[in-house]
Motif scaffolding. Structure first.
Motif, short mmCIF file in Angstrom:
data_model
loop_
_atom_site.label_atom_id
_atom_site.label_comp_id
_atom_site.label_asym_id
_atom_site.label_seq_id
_atom_site.Cartn_x
_atom_site.Cartn_y
_atom_site.Cartn_z
N GLU A 22 43.37 59.38 21.33
CA GLU A 22 44.72 59.16 20.80
C GLU A 22 45.62 58.47 21.81
O GLU A 22 46.43 57.60 21.45
CB GLU A 22 45.33 60.48 20.36
CG GLU A 22 44.73 61.01 19.08
CD GLU A 22 45.44 62.24 18.56
OE1 GLU A 22 46.38 62.72 19.21
OE2 GLU A 22 45.04 62.71 17.48
N VAL A 23 45.51 58.83 23.08
CA VAL A 23 46.36 58.22 24.10
C VAL A 23 45.91 56.78 24.38
O VAL A 23 46.73 55.88 24.54
CB VAL A 23 46.35 59.06 25.39
CG1 VAL A 23 47.00 58.34 26.54
CG2 VAL A 23 47.06 60.39 25.13
N THR A 24 44.59 56.55 24.41
CA THR A 24 44.08 55.21 24.72
C THR A 24 44.47 54.21 23.64
O THR A 24 44.88 53.09 23.95
CB THR A 24 42.55 55.26 24.85
OG1 THR A 24 42.20 56.18 25.87
CG2 THR A 24 42.00 53.89 25.19
N PHE A 25 44.36 54.60 22.38
CA PHE A 25 44.62 53.66 21.29
C PHE A 25 45.99 53.84 20.65
O PHE A 25 46.30 53.17 19.66
CB PHE A 25 43.52 53.78 20.24
CG PHE A 25 42.19 53.34 20.75
CD1 PHE A 25 41.91 52.00 20.94
CD2 PHE A 25 41.23 54.26 21.09
CE1 PHE A 25 40.70 51.58 21.44
CE2 PHE A 25 40.01 53.87 21.58
CZ PHE A 25 39.73 52.52 21.75
N LEU A 48 33.06 73.86 24.81
CA LEU A 48 32.81 72.73 23.92
C LEU A 48 34.06 72.36 23.14
O LEU A 48 34.37 71.17 22.99
CB LEU A 48 31.66 73.07 22.97
CG LEU A 48 31.31 72.00 21.95
CD1 LEU A 48 30.75 70.76 22.64
CD2 LEU A 48 30.34 72.54 20.93
N ARG A 49 34.78 73.37 22.68
CA ARG A 49 36.01 73.11 21.94
C ARG A 49 37.05 72.41 22.82
O ARG A 49 37.71 71.46 22.38
CB ARG A 49 36.55 74.44 21.42
CG ARG A 49 37.71 74.30 20.51
CD ARG A 49 38.08 75.63 19.94
NE ARG A 49 39.25 75.49 19.09
CZ ARG A 49 39.81 76.48 18.47
NH1 ARG A 49 39.32 77.69 18.57
NH2 ARG A 49 40.87 76.28 17.73
N ARG A 50 37.19 72.88 24.05
CA ARG A 50 38.13 72.26 24.99
C ARG A 50 37.72 70.81 25.28
O ARG A 50 38.57 69.92 25.35
CB ARG A 50 38.16 73.07 26.28
CG ARG A 50 39.52 73.48 26.71
CD ARG A 50 39.62 74.22 28.02
NE ARG A 50 38.39 74.55 28.72
CZ ARG A 50 37.79 75.73 28.70
NH1 ARG A 50 38.30 76.72 27.99
NH2 ARG A 50 36.69 75.95 29.38
N TRP A 51 36.41 70.57 25.45
CA TRP A 51 35.92 69.22 25.73
C TRP A 51 36.21 68.29 24.55
O TRP A 51 36.65 67.15 24.74
CB TRP A 51 34.42 69.27 26.02
CG TRP A 51 33.83 67.96 26.35
CD1 TRP A 51 33.89 67.30 27.55
CD2 TRP A 51 33.09 67.11 25.48
NE1 TRP A 51 33.23 66.10 27.46
CE2 TRP A 51 32.72 65.97 26.20
CE3 TRP A 51 32.70 67.21 24.16
CZ2 TRP A 51 31.99 64.93 25.64
CZ3 TRP A 51 31.96 66.18 23.60
CH2 TRP A 51 31.62 65.07 24.34
N LEU A 52 35.96 68.77 23.31
CA LEU A 52 36.25 67.95 22.13
C LEU A 52 37.74 67.66 22.00
O LEU A 52 38.15 66.55 21.64
CB LEU A 52 35.74 68.65 20.87
CG LEU A 52 34.23 68.61 20.66
CD1 LEU A 52 33.85 69.49 19.47
CD2 LEU A 52 33.74 67.20 20.47
N TYR A 53 38.56 68.66 22.30
CA TYR A 53 40.01 68.45 22.25
C TYR A 53 40.43 67.38 23.25
O TYR A 53 41.24 66.51 22.94
CB TYR A 53 40.76 69.76 22.50
CG TYR A 53 42.25 69.58 22.54
CD1 TYR A 53 42.97 69.39 21.37
CD2 TYR A 53 42.95 69.57 23.76
CE1 TYR A 53 44.35 69.21 21.41
CE2 TYR A 53 44.31 69.38 23.80
CZ TYR A 53 45.00 69.20 22.62
OH TYR A 53 46.36 68.99 22.65
N ARG A 54 39.86 67.44 24.46
CA ARG A 54 40.19 66.43 25.48
C ARG A 54 39.74 65.04 25.06
O ARG A 54 40.45 64.06 25.31
CB ARG A 54 39.57 66.81 26.83
CG ARG A 54 40.47 67.73 27.63
CD ARG A 54 39.95 67.93 29.03
NE ARG A 54 39.21 69.21 28.99
CZ ARG A 54 38.06 69.44 29.57
NH1 ARG A 54 37.49 68.52 30.29
NH2 ARG A 54 37.48 70.61 29.47
N LYS A 55 38.58 64.95 24.43
CA LYS A 55 38.09 63.65 23.95
C LYS A 55 39.00 63.09 22.86
O LYS A 55 39.29 61.90 22.82
CB LYS A 55 36.65 63.75 23.46
CG LYS A 55 35.65 63.95 24.57
CD LYS A 55 35.69 62.77 25.52
CE LYS A 55 34.89 63.03 26.75
NZ LYS A 55 35.00 61.98 27.75
#
Length: 113
Positions: free
Chosen positions: A19-22, A7-14
């Motif tokens: 951050e990259v998209t915007f 879950l922590r890894r998934w939240l970090y990826r999100k």
């Protein structure tokens, strides 16, 4: 623990994806703080608006659906208010004897002192 790490890894990826998209990754720390503060404010206001206005909107849609299905008009809000009144009256009636007993007991204790 593996679920928590996943879950922590998934939240970090999100967060990284956001951050990259915007383009937030290019800003300094205080600029990121301002951007995330505005984002939190907008999400919070949207959540509050959904809590306040969505039930009324769903009631209106349910009333319209009832009209289209049955052909008779029903006021869903009035029905809900009546149900809440009945439930609160029954709760108050059940709680009233307890409150009277407690106040009588407190009055008896005051007389003893």
């Amino acid at each position: 623990m593996a679920v928590l790490a996943g879950l922590r890894r998934w939240l970090y990826r999100k967060q990284y994806h956001f951050e990259v998209t915007f383009g937030v990754y290019m800003h300094t720390a205080w600029e990121k703080f301002a951007i995330y503060s505005v984002l939190f404010l907008l999400c919070g206001l949207a959540f509050i608006a959904a809590i306040l206005y969505l039930p009324h909107h769903v009631a209106i849609l349910a009333g319209r659906a009832w009209y289209y299905i049955k052909g008779e008009n029903i006021d869903v809000a009035a029905s809900a208010r009546e149900a809440v009144r009945e439930m609160s009256a029954s709760v108050l009636n059940d709680a009233l004897p307890t409150a009277v007993r407690v106040s009588d007991a407190l009055g008896a204790m005051d007389k003893e002192l």
